[in-house]
Scaffold this motif. Structure first.
Motif, PDB file in Angstrom:
ATOM      1  N   THR A 114      54.456  11.641  -8.775  1.00  0.00           N
ATOM      2  CA  THR A 114      55.602  11.418  -9.657  1.00  0.00           C
ATOM      3  C   THR A 114      55.675   9.951 -10.045  1.00  0.00           C
ATOM      4  O   THR A 114      55.414   9.074  -9.223  1.00  0.00           O
ATOM      5  N   TYR A 121      61.831  10.795 -15.058  1.00  0.00           N
ATOM      6  CA  TYR A 121      60.593  10.845 -14.284  1.00  0.00           C
ATOM      7  C   TYR A 121      59.597  11.769 -14.972  1.00  0.00           C
ATOM      8  O   TYR A 121      59.968  12.600 -15.827  1.00  0.00           O
ATOM      9  N   GLU A 123      55.872  14.097 -13.883  1.00  0.00           N
ATOM     10  CA  GLU A 123      55.107  14.614 -12.758  1.00  0.00           C
ATOM     11  C   GLU A 123      53.673  14.884 -13.179  1.00  0.00           C
ATOM     12  O   GLU A 123      53.412  15.301 -14.319  1.00  0.00           O
TER      13      GLU A 123
END
Length: 289
Positions: A114, A121, A123
């Protein structure tokens, strides 16, 4: 501002449009760990000049990923648009590509899966990186500049306010949900600016930048160590070998624990900036006995 040649602008623009990675044939990067760079000692040095740090652009906020085969950093183009870049070792060579455009303030999770980007964010997926996702509750109304996560998922983050007076806070992951943020302590709210935290994966120390009367320059790097009872010690200025009359920000420690990286800004506005690195032994030297 650093001078940008027309040829460099064309090359960078083409890369931005295509998202294409490039390897040693186009930008020579020595083989070996740390992008083939000779490690520094106790005096900070510019990291990978001509490769990461260039004369043409502004580079800040550098850090290695978990496997030490990825180096992430933010680069500003000729229009002062910031993008997250990566130099990654694959197919037996270091290759450069752009991870996300129009973004900055990255922080890589300890497992490398991440990347936190302020209030958002992304991933890692099987073919690259996911779309940008917001953190959600209880962070949606907090103007986060940088968020750093420990190995157990606890978030440590700063908060932008007009007064720049909010201390660094943390939020633990409890039963799959994040708790309401709590102050890390009064020592993290001194001065008018406490920002860009880096938490050690085991939460044994935290490094951040702050503007304080006792500092050496516009902003300095400070470190605090966690005691056995879980309390945090005083914020310790990292000293005149690290801090200067200029602005030191955005610290990170390489996952192997050997080197401290940080951004050094020498001007306001149309600024000169670079990513520096130094032997991380300074962390143990400052640890209270």
């Amino acid at each position: 501002m650093k001078h940008v040649s027309s040829a460099t602008v064309l090359l960078f623009s083409a890369l931005v449009m295509s998202g294409t990675s490039y390897g040693q044939d186009e930008i020579p990067i020595p083989d070996g760990p740390y992008l083939g760079q000779t490690p520094p000692g106790s005096t900070p040095e510019i990291f990978a000049p001509g490769i990461v740090n260039t004369e043409e652009f502004i580079e800040i906020q550098g850090m290695f990923g978990a496997d030490m085969n990825t180096f992430y950093f933010v680069r500003s183009d000729e229009k002062e648009v910031y993008s997250l870049n990566v130099i990654e070792y694959k197919n037996n060579q270091w290759q450069h590509s752009i991870v996300k455009h129009n973004t900055s303030q990255p922080s890589v999770s300890p497992d490398g899966k991440t990347i936190y980007l302020a209030n958002n964010y992304i991933e890692r997926t099987s073919d690259g990186w996911s779309e940008i996702t917001k953190h959600g509750a209880p962070f949606e109304d907090i103007d986060i500049m940088r968020l750093s996560a420990s190995s157990n998922g606890t978030y440590y983050f700063d908060t932008f306010t007009p007064e720049l007076d909010t201390p660094i806070r943390y939020s633990r992951l409890i039963n799959g949900k994040y708790e309401q943020p709590k102050s890390l302590g009064p020592q993290f709210g001194i001065g008018r600016y406490n920002a860009h935290p880096f938490i050690a994966p085991d939460e044994s120390y935290i490094i951040f930048d702050s503007v304080r009367e006792s500092g050496y320059g516009r902003s300095d790097l400070y470190i605090s160590y966690r005691a056995k009872d879980g309390s945090w010690g005083p914020a310790i200025n990292m000293g005149d070998k690290i801090n200067t009359a200029h602005s030191e920000k955005n610290a990170s420690v390489s996952p192997d624990g050997k080197f401290l990286f940080f951004s050094l800004r020498t001007k306001r506005g149309n600024e000169d900036a670079n990513i520096s690195w130094v032997d991380a032994q300074i962390i143990e030297k400052l640890r209270p006995k």
